[in-house]
Design an enzyme around this catalytic site. Sequence first.
Site, PDB file in Angstrom:
ATOM      1  N   GLY A  62     113.669   3.604 -41.841  1.00 27.85           N
ATOM      2  CA  GLY A  62     112.678   4.116 -40.595  1.00 27.85           C
ATOM      3  C   GLY A  62     111.438   4.883 -40.846  1.00 27.85           C
ATOM      4  N   ALA A 110     112.007   4.873 -51.560  1.00 18.57           N
ATOM      5  CA  ALA A 110     113.438   4.640 -51.696  1.00 18.57           C
ATOM      6  C   ALA A 110     114.439   5.691 -51.931  1.00 18.57           C
ATOM      7  CB  ALA A 110     113.309   3.479 -52.611  1.00 18.57           C
ATOM      8  N   GLY A 111     115.590   5.200 -51.287  1.00 19.97           N
ATOM      9  CA  GLY A 111     116.607   6.400 -51.751  1.00 19.97           C
ATOM     10  C   GLY A 111     117.557   6.459 -50.763  1.00 19.97           C
ATOM     11  N   SER A 114     112.501  15.979 -50.478  1.00 25.57           N
ATOM     12  CA  SER A 114     113.271  16.504 -49.349  1.00 25.57           C
ATOM     13  C   SER A 114     113.164  17.970 -49.373  1.00 25.57           C
ATOM     14  CB  SER A 114     114.791  15.848 -49.623  1.00 25.57           C
ATOM     15  OG  SER A 114     115.487  16.695 -48.701  1.00 25.57           O
ATOM     16  N   TYR A 148     122.230  15.162 -54.463  1.00 28.49           N
ATOM     17  CA  TYR A 148     120.996  14.672 -53.782  1.00 28.49           C
ATOM     18  C   TYR A 148     120.027  15.829 -54.085  1.00 28.49           C
ATOM     19  CZ  TYR A 148     118.103  13.386 -49.789  1.00 28.49           C
ATOM     20  OH  TYR A 148     116.797  13.004 -49.106  1.00 28.49           O
ATOM     21  N   PRO A 151     110.069  15.908 -46.636  1.00 26.74           N
ATOM     22  CA  PRO A 151     110.572  16.119 -45.293  1.00 26.74           C
ATOM     23  C   PRO A 151     111.778  16.948 -44.866  1.00 26.74           C
ATOM     24  CG  PRO A 151     110.018  14.004 -46.040  1.00 26.74           C
ATOM     25  CD  PRO A 151     110.225  14.722 -47.126  1.00 26.74           C
ATOM     26  N   GLY A 152     112.069  17.505 -44.002  1.00 26.80           N
ATOM     27  CA  GLY A 152     113.251  18.056 -43.547  1.00 26.80           C
ATOM     28  C   GLY A 152     114.008  17.089 -42.852  1.00 26.80           C
TER      29      GLY A 152
END
Length: 229
Positions: free
Chosen positions: A12, A74-75, A125, A138, A168-169
């Site tokens: 997304g 990617a992740g 992240s 992570y 991002p959160g």
Amino acid sequence: MPAVIVTGSGGGMGRAIVARLQHRGLRVAGFDRAPSPEADHSEIVDLTDAGGTAAAVSRASAALGPIDGFVSAAGHYSSIPFTDVTDAEAAGMLDVHLGAFFRVAQALLPGMIEREHGSIVAVASELAVGGGERDSHYAAAKGAVLGAVRSLAAEVAPAGVRVNAVAPGPTDTPMLPSDSPWRDPEYLRALPTRALASPDEVARCVEFLICSGTFVTGETLHPNSGAVI
């Protein structure tokens, strides 16, 4: 017309980044485990495979011309108590996030340096900054990405290549299930913005760093709804 590689282009957030960069007139090569129909060029690739990744970069360059942009999106995510994280799970998380960033960047950087122009953005992240319960493997992998970004930025800045990150959160994507604690109304009320970030809002940060922020390198933008300030 400039060209850029976006890994994780089928997710997304990845699809939003592809669309946003195309809106700016860039040609986009999408790298993912599945086809990326929205991209101008699609590569089905396992980014943990060094040879396959290098070959995919070569094919994308042949199709689109010189690649002067790279977005490492990617992740994957999993939530595991610290004492249950196996060596294989920790190593796999690091390989997918940090390893994939290294492999694609190493394939692209010689050309960027020769042309004295390039922009690289890694999607990290908020957990790399603030941590999170059951997120040690992570958060460690994403934290390693931030360290690599800062170090690489210092190394290649004299050659005209910029390297930045977006952290991002929780973001309103299909990867966040309906029963996620990050969708709980009580959690949302605790956020300064009272809402999750949208994929397009994250993509706009990436767009700025790739296309406009020519004065920015070694930095991290934090589209996290104010979760970590």
